[in-house]
Design a protein around this motif. Structure first.
Motif, PDB file in Angstrom:
ATOM      1  N   UNK A   1       0.824  -1.215   0.000  1.00  0.00           N
ATOM      2  CA  UNK A   1       0.000   0.000   0.000  1.00  0.00           C
ATOM      3  C   UNK A   1       0.853   1.259   0.000  1.00  0.00           C
ATOM      4  N   UNK A   2       2.010   1.230   0.682  1.00  0.00           N
ATOM      5  CA  UNK A   2       2.883   2.409   0.673  1.00  0.00           C
ATOM      6  C   UNK A   2       3.519   2.587  -0.712  1.00  0.00           C
ATOM      7  N   UNK A   3       3.888   1.490  -1.366  1.00  0.00           N
ATOM      8  CA  UNK A   3       4.477   1.587  -2.700  1.00  0.00           C
ATOM      9  C   UNK A   3       3.460   2.120  -3.711  1.00  0.00           C
ATOM     10  N   UNK A   4       2.188   1.743  -3.529  1.00  0.00           N
ATOM     11  CA  UNK A   4       1.158   2.099  -4.501  1.00  0.00           C
ATOM     12  C   UNK A   4       0.847   3.592  -4.517  1.00  0.00           C
ATOM     13  N   UNK A   5       1.199   4.303  -3.469  1.00  0.00           N
ATOM     14  CA  UNK A   5       0.820   5.718  -3.402  1.00  0.00           C
ATOM     15  C   UNK A   5       1.890   6.645  -3.973  1.00  0.00           C
ATOM     16  N   UNK A   6       3.051   6.109  -4.409  1.00  0.00           N
ATOM     17  CA  UNK A   6       4.147   6.930  -4.924  1.00  0.00           C
ATOM     18  C   UNK A   6       4.230   6.772  -6.441  1.00  0.00           C
ATOM     19  N   UNK A   7       4.180   7.871  -7.174  1.00  0.00           N
ATOM     20  CA  UNK A   7       4.309   7.812  -8.626  1.00  0.00           C
ATOM     21  C   UNK A   7       5.788   7.908  -9.020  1.00  0.00           C
ATOM     22  N   UNK A   8       6.134   7.417 -10.200  1.00  0.00           N
ATOM     23  CA  UNK A   8       7.521   7.570 -10.666  1.00  0.00           C
ATOM     24  C   UNK A   8       7.977   9.026 -10.677  1.00  0.00           C
ATOM     25  N   UNK A   9       7.090   9.937 -11.087  1.00  0.00           N
ATOM     26  CA  UNK A   9       7.450  11.359 -11.098  1.00  0.00           C
ATOM     27  C   UNK A   9       7.830  11.837  -9.699  1.00  0.00           C
ATOM     28  N   UNK A  10       7.050  11.445  -8.700  1.00  0.00           N
ATOM     29  CA  UNK A  10       7.348  11.847  -7.324  1.00  0.00           C
ATOM     30  C   UNK A  10       8.688  11.290  -6.869  1.00  0.00           C
ATOM     31  N   UNK A  11       9.033  10.101  -7.358  1.00  0.00           N
ATOM     32  CA  UNK A  11      10.289   9.465  -6.967  1.00  0.00           C
ATOM     33  C   UNK A  11      11.464   9.899  -7.833  1.00  0.00           C
ATOM     34  N   UNK A  12      11.202  10.729  -8.859  1.00  0.00           N
ATOM     35  CA  UNK A  12      12.271  11.159  -9.756  1.00  0.00           C
ATOM     36  C   UNK A  12      12.718  10.094 -10.721  1.00  0.00           C
ATOM     37  N   UNK A  13      11.815   9.185 -11.081  1.00  0.00           N
ATOM     38  CA  UNK A  13      12.141   8.095 -11.997  1.00  0.00           C
ATOM     39  C   UNK A  13      11.407   8.289 -13.316  1.00  0.00           C
ATOM     40  N   UNK A  14      11.997   7.861 -14.433  1.00  0.00           N
ATOM     41  CA  UNK A  14      11.288   7.914 -15.715  1.00  0.00           C
ATOM     42  C   UNK A  14      10.148   6.903 -15.714  1.00  0.00           C
ATOM     43  N   UNK A  15       9.102   7.210 -16.468  1.00  0.00           N
ATOM     44  CA  UNK A  15       7.961   6.298 -16.559  1.00  0.00           C
ATOM     45  C   UNK A  15       7.817   5.832 -17.995  1.00  0.00           C
ATOM     46  N   UNK A  45      12.340   3.048   4.350  1.00  0.00           N
ATOM     47  CA  UNK A  45      11.669   4.259   4.817  1.00  0.00           C
ATOM     48  C   UNK A  45      11.853   5.395   3.819  1.00  0.00           C
ATOM     49  N   UNK A  46      13.097   5.558   3.337  1.00  0.00           N
ATOM     50  CA  UNK A  46      13.367   6.628   2.368  1.00  0.00           C
ATOM     51  C   UNK A  46      12.703   6.335   1.025  1.00  0.00           C
ATOM     52  N   UNK A  47      12.811   5.101   0.569  1.00  0.00           N
ATOM     53  CA  UNK A  47      12.273   4.749  -0.748  1.00  0.00           C
ATOM     54  C   UNK A  47      10.761   4.902  -0.797  1.00  0.00           C
ATOM     55  N   UNK A  48      10.087   4.510   0.274  1.00  0.00           N
ATOM     56  CA  UNK A  48       8.626   4.541   0.300  1.00  0.00           C
ATOM     57  C   UNK A  48       8.077   5.823   0.927  1.00  0.00           C
ATOM     58  N   UNK A  49       8.993   6.735   1.277  1.00  0.00           N
ATOM     59  CA  UNK A  49       8.626   8.041   1.825  1.00  0.00           C
ATOM     60  C   UNK A  49       7.709   7.904   3.048  1.00  0.00           C
ATOM     61  N   UNK A  50       8.116   7.057   3.969  1.00  0.00           N
ATOM     62  CA  UNK A  50       7.335   6.857   5.187  1.00  0.00           C
ATOM     63  C   UNK A  50       7.525   8.034   6.130  1.00  0.00           C
ATOM     64  N   UNK A  51       6.462   8.434   6.796  1.00  0.00           N
ATOM     65  CA  UNK A  51       6.604   9.451   7.827  1.00  0.00           C
ATOM     66  C   UNK A  51       7.086   8.792   9.122  1.00  0.00           C
ATOM     67  N   UNK A  52       7.248   9.577  10.172  1.00  0.00           N
ATOM     68  CA  UNK A  52       7.816   9.042  11.412  1.00  0.00           C
ATOM     69  C   UNK A  52       6.956   7.926  12.004  1.00  0.00           C
ATOM     70  N   UNK A  53       5.643   8.099  11.954  1.00  0.00           N
ATOM     71  CA  UNK A  53       4.756   7.075  12.504  1.00  0.00           C
ATOM     72  C   UNK A  53       4.826   5.800  11.684  1.00  0.00           C
ATOM     73  N   UNK A  54       4.864   5.931  10.365  1.00  0.00           N
ATOM     74  CA  UNK A  54       4.960   4.752   9.500  1.00  0.00           C
ATOM     75  C   UNK A  54       6.309   4.061   9.671  1.00  0.00           C
TER      76      UNK A  54
END
Length: 293
Positions: free
Chosen positions: A13-27, A72-81
């Motif tokens: 579910x955490x991976x599904x909420x991040x787009x390639x653009x947000x991660x700086x990756x080509x799509x 944590x960095x890759x999936x952009x988790x906040x402190x609680x996550x």
């Protein structure tokens, strides 16, 4: 609760909420899944696709802190996550022979109750991670009168929200209260995955409430520390109250919640009215109780 499924669905579910653009990756090309592909998440975390697939299948046993921080960095988790991820990893590394059912405390120490009772102008309660209300002062019981009049003992926020129709009137923003409650239970499930009472509560709510099942499937986690809650009290009307949550360090798993109103507001007047109402009414008979089931 299936611990491996909990890990798998949280990471997915955490991976599904991040787009390639947000991660700086080509799509490139059509994407069959929302968010990042598994290979892209592995790339961002600096691990092989095979190793990442193992993690996302629910196997966090033996995973190092460095890998957890990379996730944590890759999936952009906040402190609680991030804390939740570490809780899941810690539980995954516990030997089955060493697992002991973790039961949250069933009551509070007399000193804690005396502290609550001394807070005469402030509604205050003590809860555990399952959202059971284990203690309250007079104003706290008055504020949450419908909850305390429900059929469940000890009173439980989650059961009241999802199983008692009166909760929709009590909270001005029911959806927000429901989201917060499920996120708190998810965080508690990560900390205490072998608590049989928590497992039973989640099973009961999943069976009886579609609203709960839908929210549980999102795998959101949240801390409950400070903010504003909006109530519509059946005796005194609308109350917009700030709250502070304070962990009881000597009583692991227990939290003291204290509520207040901004000076000079209608809610401050409402709290005074609530205190008068509490002093002159029997809390178990003052407000119609309804079914509560």
């Amino acid at each position: 609760m299936d611990h491996r499924s909990e890990i798998r669905e949280f990471l997915t579910s955490r991976r599904a909420r991040i787009t390639p653009d947000q991660a700086g990756l080509p799509s490139y090309g059509a994407r069959r899944v929302p968010g990042l592909r598994r290979a892209e998440a592995a790339q961002l975390a600096g691990v092989s696709v095979e190793y990442y697939a193992r993690l996302e299948r629910g196997n966090l046993s033996g995973v190092s802190d460095a890998v957890l921080d990379a996730l944590t960095r890759a999936l952009r988790l906040d402190d609680t996550e991030r804390t939740h991820l570490y809780d899941l990893a810690r539980a995954a590394g516990t030997s089955p022979r060493r697992r002991r059912p973790a039961r949250a405390p069933q009551g509070v120490r007399p000193n804690v109750q005396r502290l609550l009772d001394a807070m005469t102008d402030t509604p205050a309660t003590v809860t555990n991670g399952r959202t059971d209300v284990l203690a309250a002062n007079a104003l706290g019981r008055a504020l949450f009168a419908p909850l305390h009049e429900s059929a469940w003992q000890p009173p439980n926020y989650a059961r009241f929200i999802f199983l008692d129709p009166r909760s929709h009137d009590f909270w001005d923003n029911w959806d927000h209260a429901a989201d917060d409650t499920v996120a708190l239970l998810h965080a508690e499930a990560g900390r205490n995955p072998h608590d049989p009472d928590l497992t039973a509560l989640i099973g009961e709510l999943s069976t009886r409430s579609t609203d709960f099942r839908t929210r549980w499937a999102r795998h959101d986690v949240r801390r409950h520390t400070t903010g504003v809650k909006h109530f519509h009290h059946p005796a005194v009307g609308t109350l917009d109250l700030t709250f502070e949550a304070m962990e009881l360090v000597a009583d692991e798993g227990l939290t003291l919640l204290a509520y207040g109103a901004e000076p000079g507001t209608a809610s401050e007047d409402g709290l005074r009215l609530l205190a008068t109402w509490a002093a002159s009414h029997d809390q178990r008979g003052a407000v119609p109780t309804g079914d509560g089931a």
